[in-house]
Design a protein around this motif. Structure first.
Motif, PDB file in Angstrom:
ATOM      1  N   VAL A 327     -36.489  63.495 -24.451  1.00  0.00           N
ATOM      2  CA  VAL A 327     -37.290  62.927 -23.417  1.00  0.00           C
ATOM      3  C   VAL A 327     -38.084  61.836 -23.884  1.00  0.00           C
ATOM      4  CG1 VAL A 327     -39.230  63.581 -21.677  1.00  0.00           C
ATOM      5  CG2 VAL A 327     -37.520  65.220 -22.047  1.00  0.00           C
ATOM      6  N   TYR A 328     -38.096  60.646 -23.325  1.00  0.00           N
ATOM      7  CA  TYR A 328     -39.155  59.601 -23.667  1.00  0.00           C
ATOM      8  C   TYR A 328     -39.736  59.255 -22.417  1.00  0.00           C
ATOM      9  CZ  TYR A 328     -35.802  56.450 -21.035  1.00  0.00           C
ATOM     10  OH  TYR A 328     -34.954  55.948 -20.040  1.00  0.00           O
ATOM     11  N   ALA A 329     -40.887  58.303 -22.669  1.00  0.00           N
ATOM     12  CA  ALA A 329     -41.957  58.227 -21.432  1.00  0.00           C
ATOM     13  C   ALA A 329     -41.966  56.677 -21.327  1.00  0.00           C
ATOM     14  CB  ALA A 329     -43.280  58.566 -22.127  1.00  0.00           C
ATOM     15  N   ASP A 330     -41.551  56.166 -20.106  1.00  0.00           N
ATOM     16  CA  ASP A 330     -42.026  54.888 -19.631  1.00  0.00           C
ATOM     17  C   ASP A 330     -43.738  54.826 -19.672  1.00  0.00           C
ATOM     18  OD1 ASP A 330     -42.088  51.939 -19.016  1.00  0.00           O
ATOM     19  OD2 ASP A 330     -41.237  52.693 -17.010  1.00  0.00           O
ATOM     20  N   ILE A 331     -44.116  54.614 -20.942  1.00  0.00           N
ATOM     21  CA  ILE A 331     -45.631  54.706 -20.994  1.00  0.00           C
ATOM     22  C   ILE A 331     -46.412  53.209 -20.533  1.00  0.00           C
ATOM     23  CG2 ILE A 331     -47.516  55.241 -22.569  1.00  0.00           C
ATOM     24  CD1 ILE A 331     -45.668  56.699 -24.055  1.00  0.00           C
ATOM     25  N   PRO A 332     -47.340  53.453 -19.898  1.00  0.00           N
ATOM     26  CA  PRO A 332     -48.148  52.143 -19.693  1.00  0.00           C
ATOM     27  C   PRO A 332     -48.976  51.746 -20.856  1.00  0.00           C
ATOM     28  CG  PRO A 332     -49.233  54.115 -18.605  1.00  0.00           C
ATOM     29  CD  PRO A 332     -48.004  54.517 -19.067  1.00  0.00           C
ATOM     30  N   TYR A 333     -48.967  50.396 -21.210  1.00  0.00           N
ATOM     31  CA  TYR A 333     -49.748  49.793 -22.259  1.00  0.00           C
ATOM     32  C   TYR A 333     -49.919  48.622 -22.477  1.00  0.00           C
ATOM     33  CZ  TYR A 333     -45.034  47.593 -23.063  1.00  0.00           C
ATOM     34  OH  TYR A 333     -44.127  46.652 -23.047  1.00  0.00           O
ATOM     35  N   ILE A 334     -50.913  48.160 -23.208  1.00  0.00           N
ATOM     36  CA  ILE A 334     -51.459  46.790 -23.391  1.00  0.00           C
ATOM     37  C   ILE A 334     -50.998  46.353 -24.725  1.00  0.00           C
ATOM     38  CG2 ILE A 334     -53.372  45.309 -23.241  1.00  0.00           C
ATOM     39  CD1 ILE A 334     -55.099  47.774 -21.989  1.00  0.00           C
ATOM     40  N   LEU A 335     -50.461  45.148 -24.595  1.00  0.00           N
ATOM     41  CA  LEU A 335     -50.463  44.474 -26.085  1.00  0.00           C
ATOM     42  C   LEU A 335     -51.191  43.140 -26.103  1.00  0.00           C
ATOM     43  CD1 LEU A 335     -46.345  44.034 -26.321  1.00  0.00           C
ATOM     44  CD2 LEU A 335     -47.815  44.838 -27.878  1.00  0.00           C
ATOM     45  N   VAL A 336     -51.745  42.918 -27.245  1.00  0.00           N
ATOM     46  CA  VAL A 336     -52.554  41.643 -27.414  1.00  0.00           C
ATOM     47  C   VAL A 336     -51.904  40.746 -28.581  1.00  0.00           C
ATOM     48  CG1 VAL A 336     -54.651  42.498 -26.359  1.00  0.00           C
ATOM     49  CG2 VAL A 336     -54.351  42.884 -28.763  1.00  0.00           C
ATOM     50  N   ASP A 337     -51.819  39.483 -28.455  1.00  0.00           N
ATOM     51  CA  ASP A 337     -51.228  38.863 -29.815  1.00  0.00           C
ATOM     52  C   ASP A 337     -52.251  37.866 -29.973  1.00  0.00           C
ATOM     53  OD1 ASP A 337     -50.930  36.802 -27.902  1.00  0.00           O
ATOM     54  OD2 ASP A 337     -48.996  37.145 -27.363  1.00  0.00           O
ATOM     55  N   GLY A 340     -53.381  34.566 -27.642  1.00  0.00           N
ATOM     56  CA  GLY A 340     -54.219  34.495 -26.653  1.00  0.00           C
ATOM     57  C   GLY A 340     -53.753  35.473 -25.305  1.00  0.00           C
ATOM     58  N   ASN A 341     -52.673  36.105 -25.429  1.00  0.00           N
ATOM     59  CA  ASN A 341     -52.218  36.871 -24.370  1.00  0.00           C
ATOM     60  C   ASN A 341     -52.694  38.370 -24.393  1.00  0.00           C
ATOM     61  OD1 ASN A 341     -50.571  34.575 -23.323  1.00  0.00           O
ATOM     62  ND2 ASN A 341     -49.180  34.968 -25.115  1.00  0.00           N
ATOM     63  N   ILE A 342     -52.747  38.692 -23.170  1.00  0.00           N
ATOM     64  CA  ILE A 342     -52.902  40.280 -22.979  1.00  0.00           C
ATOM     65  C   ILE A 342     -52.011  40.619 -22.034  1.00  0.00           C
ATOM     66  CG2 ILE A 342     -54.650  41.817 -22.088  1.00  0.00           C
ATOM     67  CD1 ILE A 342     -57.115  39.943 -22.603  1.00  0.00           C
ATOM     68  N   LYS A 343     -51.158  41.486 -22.386  1.00  0.00           N
ATOM     69  CA  LYS A 343     -50.064  41.869 -21.667  1.00  0.00           C
ATOM     70  C   LYS A 343     -50.263  43.276 -21.060  1.00  0.00           C
ATOM     71  CE  LYS A 343     -47.096  38.639 -24.547  1.00  0.00           C
ATOM     72  NZ  LYS A 343     -47.659  38.679 -25.671  1.00  0.00           N
ATOM     73  N   TYR A 344     -50.224  43.519 -19.997  1.00  0.00           N
ATOM     74  CA  TYR A 344     -50.016  44.799 -19.514  1.00  0.00           C
ATOM     75  C   TYR A 344     -48.398  45.224 -18.703  1.00  0.00           C
ATOM     76  CZ  TYR A 344     -50.612  48.845 -16.124  1.00  0.00           C
ATOM     77  OH  TYR A 344     -50.547  49.770 -15.446  1.00  0.00           O
ATOM     78  N   ASP A 345     -48.053  46.423 -19.212  1.00  0.00           N
ATOM     79  CA  ASP A 345     -46.735  46.686 -18.756  1.00  0.00           C
ATOM     80  C   ASP A 345     -46.638  48.255 -18.463  1.00  0.00           C
ATOM     81  OD1 ASP A 345     -44.143  46.728 -18.487  1.00  0.00           O
ATOM     82  OD2 ASP A 345     -43.364  47.046 -20.477  1.00  0.00           O
ATOM     83  N   PHE A 346     -46.111  48.371 -17.205  1.00  0.00           N
ATOM     84  CA  PHE A 346     -45.910  49.871 -16.647  1.00  0.00           C
ATOM     85  C   PHE A 346     -44.806  49.930 -15.720  1.00  0.00           C
ATOM     86  CE2 PHE A 346     -47.197  53.780 -14.189  1.00  0.00           C
ATOM     87  CZ  PHE A 346     -46.175  54.653 -15.132  1.00  0.00           C
ATOM     88  N   HIS A 347     -43.724  50.569 -15.902  1.00  0.00           N
ATOM     89  CA  HIS A 347     -42.614  50.808 -14.915  1.00  0.00           C
ATOM     90  C   HIS A 347     -42.239  49.540 -14.344  1.00  0.00           C
ATOM     91  CE1 HIS A 347     -40.121  53.684 -13.017  1.00  0.00           C
ATOM     92  NE2 HIS A 347     -40.853  53.408 -11.791  1.00  0.00           N
ATOM     93  N   ASN A 348     -41.813  48.740 -15.121  1.00  0.00           N
ATOM     94  CA  ASN A 348     -41.472  47.535 -14.487  1.00  0.00           C
ATOM     95  C   ASN A 348     -42.435  46.331 -13.820  1.00  0.00           C
ATOM     96  OD1 ASN A 348     -38.704  48.007 -15.694  1.00  0.00           O
ATOM     97  ND2 ASN A 348     -38.138  49.106 -13.662  1.00  0.00           N
ATOM     98  N   LYS A 349     -43.762  46.777 -13.871  1.00  0.00           N
ATOM     99  CA  LYS A 349     -44.741  46.072 -13.438  1.00  0.00           C
ATOM    100  C   LYS A 349     -45.244  45.424 -14.933  1.00  0.00           C
ATOM    101  CE  LYS A 349     -48.951  45.998 -11.070  1.00  0.00           C
ATOM    102  NZ  LYS A 349     -50.224  46.738 -10.354  1.00  0.00           N
TER     103      LYS A 349
END
Length: 602
Positions: A327-337, A340-349
């Motif tokens: 089992v794996y999870a499509d986990i919501p997460y934030i990436l920063v680089d 200057g980008n703040i990236k939010y990703d969860f379930h294709n959003k």
């Protein structure tokens, strides 16, 4: 699973992801057929084999047989009823074809009644009858064996004695509530290690077991439509086997010895669809009993309501009770680089918020999430509650290295040797501590590290310090102790976070950029590689992934790692920190030099 015991103990305990309750059954009022009687009378006491009495007055006693279980999907009619009467420990009469007998008034009698099975023997000794054991179908039988025993004294003619028959099986009402982890389709439910024999008149525990009832295709369909199904299990009272246990996750075979093969448990198989956070097969196992930690008794003629409530935390903590290795999870997460980008990703959003700061860290904050970075030599703080709209502030006039949140306050490490503290992220106070380069809040304590010093504090104001021989930069609490790593082959361990012991590591250990602990595993990211350890001393490199800007986080039973691979960003998940599954690849058009990844709490 969560167990709520309504019968006998009235307590509630937490056990992974199921709700179990126990309730007494109610009378149904079924009456048996009438049969003639066959008496076994004693010479020398005025009794004769033909049933006639001589020398003593007798009266008639009638027996009313009823079933003390509710109606169910199984056949509940009473047939083949046998009643054995004993007086002074010896057989007085056997009734097979009738429900009345002639008895001596004022004398005490004991009855032993059996239904839905044929009784071949008629023991003359009461004790032998009291210990009767019969073979039972560990699954759902065509008709339930029922039994009862009791005492009575007749005081008048035509007196009626009620005999409440009890099933030697119990009913398990099973349902699934997937509101906390949606998308689970149940494919199989069955009873494991069900008793193959029971004592008719005494509480009994299995001496041998076999696979019990399995849910039918129609029942599985009903179950997946939110309905309740009923399974049956023979009585199996193995006792309180873990009297000192308070951890539901310790109610497993490893702690039961030979009894582990005699205790009845449920096994449920299913698969998460992947439409939500989880995807892949999962198996749940849990011992039945009167509580979730110590008791292994399944009493006859009792209804057990079991509701399986899967959660992501339980699924991602594989054990004997929950197996979910794939089992794996499509986990919501934030990436920063660093761009200057703040990236939010969860379930294709997927959304990206842009700012000119060079981001350093992303964390869970007071009422949402926070990111920290630098712009023009000054610290920049971003705050968001919804992860789509961000507001930015300048908490200090110097660059910052790190940020943590704990005990209701933010803490920043500044480049000028200052520690900045705020409860809301807007109003800050500061004090000097040292040349702090990294911060951690773990095990309910704050930690600050400079090149050769471990600072620790319970309130973030008063600090103790420990001078090290080696450079240190990360702290974590796991397995009942604190662990600090740095850039050499040494780690530091502490039971209280203040007194430390240095331990050499027989491993070419890289400098740790990040350190996390979860599911019994320590994980270090060196910035290009992942390394894992089960004890903090013996370390191993995860040789599958060696990529720049490798960052890692752990939350709610899941490890999540992000790294560069050529012109893309790859996201991986893991349960044990050793085997990783690629979750997704982000296109090169949105990739930047990753600074940090933070799992968003579900």
């Amino acid at each position: 699973m969560k167990f709520t015991v309504l019968k006998r103990t009235a307590t509630a305990l937490i056990y992974g992801a199921a709700v179990i309750s126990f309730i007494s059954v109610s009378a149904a009022g079924c009456t048996a057929e009438e049969y003639t009687d066959e008496r076994y009378l004693e010479d020398g006491e005025g009794m004769h084999e033909d049933g006639e009495m001589s020398g003593k007055e007798t009266v008639t006693v009638r027996f009313s047989v009823s079933e003390t279980v509710p109606s169910s999907k199984a056949e509940s009619a009473i047939s083949n009823t046998s009643i054995l009467l004993y007086r002074n420990g010896l057989l007085y009469a056997r009734l097979d074809n009738g429900l009345e007998a002639e008895v001596v008034p004022g004398e005490e009698y004991t009855y032993y009644a059996v239904a839905n099975t044929y009784v071949n023997d008629t023991p003359l000794n009461e004790e032998e009858t009291a210990g009767w054991t019969v073979d039972v179908n560990p699954g759902e039988p065509d008709a339930f064996i029922m039994s009862a025993c009791g005492e009575f004294t007749v005081t008048e003619d035509n007196m009626t004695v009620g005999i409440p028959l009890e099933r030697t099986h119990s009913a398990i009402r099973f349902s699934v509530d997937d509101s906390a982890a949606k998308g689970l389709e149940i494919s199989r439910v069955w009873i494991m290690q069900a008793a193959t024999s029971v004592s008719l008149f005494r509480t009994s525990g299995a001496v041998s077991t076999n696979t019990g009832e399995t849910a039918s295709v129609a029942e599985l369909e009903a179950l997946n439509n939110g309905e309740e199904i009923i399974l049956y299990v023979p009585e199996n009272c193995q006792g309180i086997l873990l009297p000192e246990n308070t951890d539901s996750w310790a109610k497993i075979p490893d702690n039961l010895g030979y009894k582990s093969e005699l205790c009845t448990y449920m096994e449920v198989q299913g698969e998460f669809s992947g439409e939500h956070e989880l995807a892949g097969p999962v198996t749940y196992r849990f011992y039945l009993g009167q509580d979730a930690v110590s008791d292994f008794n399944i009493f006859r003629n009792t209804e057990y309501s079991v509701c399986l409530c899967p959660t992501r935390k339980a699924v991602t903590r594989p054990s004997w009770m929950v197996s979910a290795r794939n089992v794996y999870a499509d986990i919501p997460y934030i990436l920063v680089d660093m761009d200057g980008n703040i990236k939010y990703d969860f379930h294709n959003k997927f959304s990206t918020y842009r700012h000119d700061a060079v981001w350093v860290k992303a964390i869970k904050g007071k009422d949402g999430y926070a990111v920290i970075g630098n712009e023009d030599g000054k610290g920049v703080l971003g705050l968001s509650s919804g992860l789509e709209d961000w507001e930015f502030y300048q908490p200090c006039t110097e660059e910052v290295h790190d940020i943590v949140f704990g005990k209701g306050k933010y803490m920043l490490a500044g480049s000028g040797g200052n520690i900045f503290v705020s409860e809301d992220g807007l109003r800050w106070s500061s004090y000097r501590l040292g040349s702090v380069e990294s911060l951690d809040f773990t095990g309910n304590m704050f930690f600050a590290m400079d090149e050769n010093t471990i600072y620790s504090s319970e309130d973030g104001l008063s600090w103790s310090s420990y001078r090290t021989e080696h450079r240190v930069n990360n702290a974590v609490y796991g397995d009942g102790e604190y662990l600090v790593t740095g850039n050499t082959g040494f780690v530091y361990r502490s039971a209280d976070g203040m007194t430390w012991t240095q331990h050499p590591v027989e491993y070419d250990m890289p400098e740790s950029q990040e350190l996390v602990y979860g599911n019994g595993v320590y994980i270090i990211s060196s910035g290009t590689e992942l390394h894992y350890s089960l004890d903090g001393i013996q370390w191993f490199q995860n040789t599958v992934y060696t990529n720049p800007y490798m960052v890692v986080d752990f939350h709610d039973g899941i490890f999540l790692a992000a790294c560069h691979n050529r012109n893309t960003i790859e996201i991986y998940t893991s349960l044990d920190g050793r085997g990783w599954k690629r979750l997704k690849i982000l296109s090169s058009s949105i990739s930047g030099n990753i600074s940090d990844v933070c799992i968003v709490a579900a």
